[in-house]
Write a protein that holds these residues in place. Structure first.
Motif, PDB file in Angstrom:
ATOM      1  N   ALA A  69     -72.302  -4.064  37.477  1.00 42.80           N
ATOM      2  CA  ALA A  69     -72.362  -4.077  36.011  1.00 42.80           C
ATOM      3  C   ALA A  69     -71.043  -4.505  35.376  1.00 42.80           C
ATOM      4  CB  ALA A  69     -72.754  -2.695  35.495  1.00 42.80           C
ATOM      5  N   ILE A  70     -69.930  -4.207  36.043  1.00 46.71           N
ATOM      6  CA  ILE A  70     -68.616  -4.553  35.490  1.00 46.71           C
ATOM      7  C   ILE A  70     -68.511  -6.055  35.230  1.00 46.71           C
ATOM      8  CG2 ILE A  70     -66.148  -4.674  36.076  1.00 46.71           C
ATOM      9  CD1 ILE A  70     -66.483  -1.921  37.398  1.00 46.71           C
ATOM     10  N   GLU A  71     -69.202  -6.846  36.047  1.00 41.94           N
ATOM     11  CA  GLU A  71     -69.184  -8.300  35.867  1.00 41.94           C
ATOM     12  C   GLU A  71     -70.255  -8.776  34.888  1.00 41.94           C
ATOM     13  OE1 GLU A  71     -66.842 -10.189  37.222  1.00 41.94           O
ATOM     14  OE2 GLU A  71     -65.986  -8.351  38.050  1.00 41.94           O
ATOM     15  N   GLN A  72     -71.279  -7.962  34.645  1.00 41.10           N
ATOM     16  CA  GLN A  72     -72.417  -8.402  33.831  1.00 41.10           C
ATOM     17  C   GLN A  72     -72.298  -8.041  32.355  1.00 41.10           C
ATOM     18  OE1 GLN A  72     -75.727  -6.576  35.904  1.00 41.10           O
ATOM     19  NE2 GLN A  72     -76.049  -8.371  37.204  1.00 41.10           N
ATOM     20  N   TYR A  73     -71.580  -6.951  32.059  1.00 41.36           N
ATOM     21  CA  TYR A  73     -71.489  -6.470  30.681  1.00 41.36           C
ATOM     22  C   TYR A  73     -70.100  -6.758  30.119  1.00 41.36           C
ATOM     23  CZ  TYR A  73     -75.852  -3.931  31.507  1.00 41.36           C
ATOM     24  OH  TYR A  73     -77.153  -3.603  31.792  1.00 41.36           O
TER      25      TYR A  73
END
Length: 479
Positions: free
Chosen positions: A53-57
């Motif tokens: 998620a750190i890369e997606q949001y």
């Protein structure tokens, strides 16, 4: 049969005699354990979601926002054991575990409709409440459903299901959009809702509510045999002891206090291995090794290997013993953490470490395998075994709150130290603490494998008595 209690009222003595024992006595116990542990599959998805998620949001690219979202699960998990202690004996083990589906579903609905990092924080906080309840209730429920000879195998399903959740995240997460992944993550909870309703309530719980016929039918369903009187009588004695117990005895009685301190030590070993920090920032960590491999593929392979390790561990944990498995896991993870820490230290000293990039990656693989072998499962297994029935509810609440607080410290500490001081410091600190805990456990940890609750209590009381006798003998000699 959706309600074992209602059906039992319709069963007379003659009908009970018609129930014939099946060839296998344990298959329904194993199936029940698998169904209950679907909740741990859902937990595993929540634990590792932040790694992708750190890369997606966009909001999570801010280090502070990401740190709080990662910590939110453990913050929520602090409240879960309290709810578990209040409700376990009121609504029953089965229905409390069943109710954890609501926060899980709320988690993924909030994630689907996310508008800022606050939505994600609240989503993971909800999931943390469920996880906190499950870590208290699932080992207890399974321990009360299954026979002693398969208790270790059934309890070890927890880390296996957790790793299946990790595989789901690393295998599916990077290949679908974040909204689709949020909806797909509800599937394990939905399957659990459809299957768990058929499971019986714990016979212990029925006996606590003076529903002996319900307990007898639950035992017949689980054991596939009619003659369970001896086991039920033993349960009755345990229930009577529980009714007499109070939380103060957990601290005033030496045997209980020793059991509590031992579990706190094992949980410290689990948390200070740094596993939750490594898991939450796994993608970032793999990229920092400067390899040419796809980080999500590497993590998928590592998760698959660690799941196989968990399966192997679940098969041998009863034969090899809890203590050897825990020590192998602790010493192994310490060694791997040292290797990774030294790699980052050399990089900090401006040495060219690109030619060594495979070494920390291999160490990371062995580290996750080591944790999966014992650290991820042994504390929960020992917690379900080592406390007498009258202390179990209070002890489980305290130990799970303690574990969640340590999880917050480790998760937030990992982010702060790695960002402001360096990865080498956090890995070497974890390695040092884990090594100290492993050495301590090798001295003080008793073996609980293949022993009944009564036998384990005798071991604790004997060791306490020996200590008391030595102290008294020393005083007499001094006099």
């Amino acid at each position: 049969m959706t309600d074992i209690e209602v059906d039992l009222e319709k069963v007379d003595d003659g009908a009970e005699k018609k129930v014939k024992p099946a060839k296998s006595r344990i298959y329904l116990q194993l199936i029940s354990s698998i169904v209950v542990n679907l909740t741990l599959l859902a937990s595993g998805i929540c634990f590792t979601w932040s790694a992708i998620a750190i890369e997606q949001y966009e909001d999570l690219k801010n280090v502070d926002n990401a740190g709080w979202v990662v910590a939110a699960v453990n913050i929520g998990a602090v409240f879960g054991p309290i709810l578990s202690a209040l409700l376990l004996n009121r609504i029953g083990r089965k229905w409390l575990i069943y109710a954890t589906s609501v926060p899980f579903i709320a988690c993924w609905i909030l994630t689907y409709f996310e508008k800022s990092w606050v939505y994600l924080f609240m989503a993971r906080f909800c999931a943390g409440i469920s996880i906190g309840i499950l870590y208290a209730a699932v080992p207890l429920y399974i321990g009360e459903l299954v026979e002693t000879k398969i208790r270790g195998v059934c309890s070890s399903m927890m880390p296996v299901m957790l790793h299946l959740g990790y595989i789901f995240v690393y295998g599916v997460g990077p290949r679908v959009d974040k909204e689709t992944f949020a909806l797909m993550s509800i599937i394990p909870t939905a399957v659990f809702l459809l299957t768990a309703i058929w499971l019986p309530e714990s016979p212990y719980y029925y006996l606590m509510k003076n529903k002996e016929k319900c307990a007898a039918l639950a035992m017949t369903w689980l054991r596939r045999k009619n003659d369970n009187n001896e086991e039920i009588e033993e349960m009755k004695k345990s229930v009577e002891v529980e009714r007499q117990g109070g939380y103060k005895e957990l601290f005033t009685v030496k045997a209980h206090r020793k059991a509590l301190l031992l579990v706190l030590l094992l949980l410290a070993g689990q948390q200070f291995s740094g596993y939750m920090g490594v898991l939450s920032y796994a993608s970032t960590l793999v990229r920092s090794f400067h390899t040419n491999f796809d980080d999500n593929l590497i993590l998928l392979i590592i998760s698959a290997i660690s799941m196989i390790t968990s399966l192997i561990s679940s098969c041998i944990v009863d034969k090899l013993g809890r203590k050897p498995v825990f020590l192998i896991s602790s010493y192994g993870s310490s060694l791997c953490l040292i290797v990774i820490g030294v790699y980052f230290l050399l990089e900090k000293l401006h040495m060219d470490v690109r030619s060594l990039s495979l070494i920390p990656l291999i160490a990371l693989i062995f580290y996750i395998v080591s944790v999966a072998f014992g650290l991820s499962s042994i504390p929960a297994i020992v917690t379900s075994e080592i406390f007498s029935i009258d202390m179990k509810n209070w002890a489980t609440m305290i130990t799970n709150i303690y574990g969640s607080v340590l999880g917050i410290i480790v998760g937030k500490g990992y982010q702060l130290i790695s960002d402001h001081v360096g990865n080498h410091v956090i890995f070497l600190v974890f390695a040092s603490i884990e090594l100290i805990i492993a050495i301590t456990a090798s001295v003080v940890m008793p073996e609980t494998s293949r022993k009944t609750f009564g036998q384990i209590q005798e071991i604790l009381n004997k060791s306490t008595a020996k200590h008391s006798n030595k102290t008294e003998g020393g005083e007499e000699e001094t006099k």
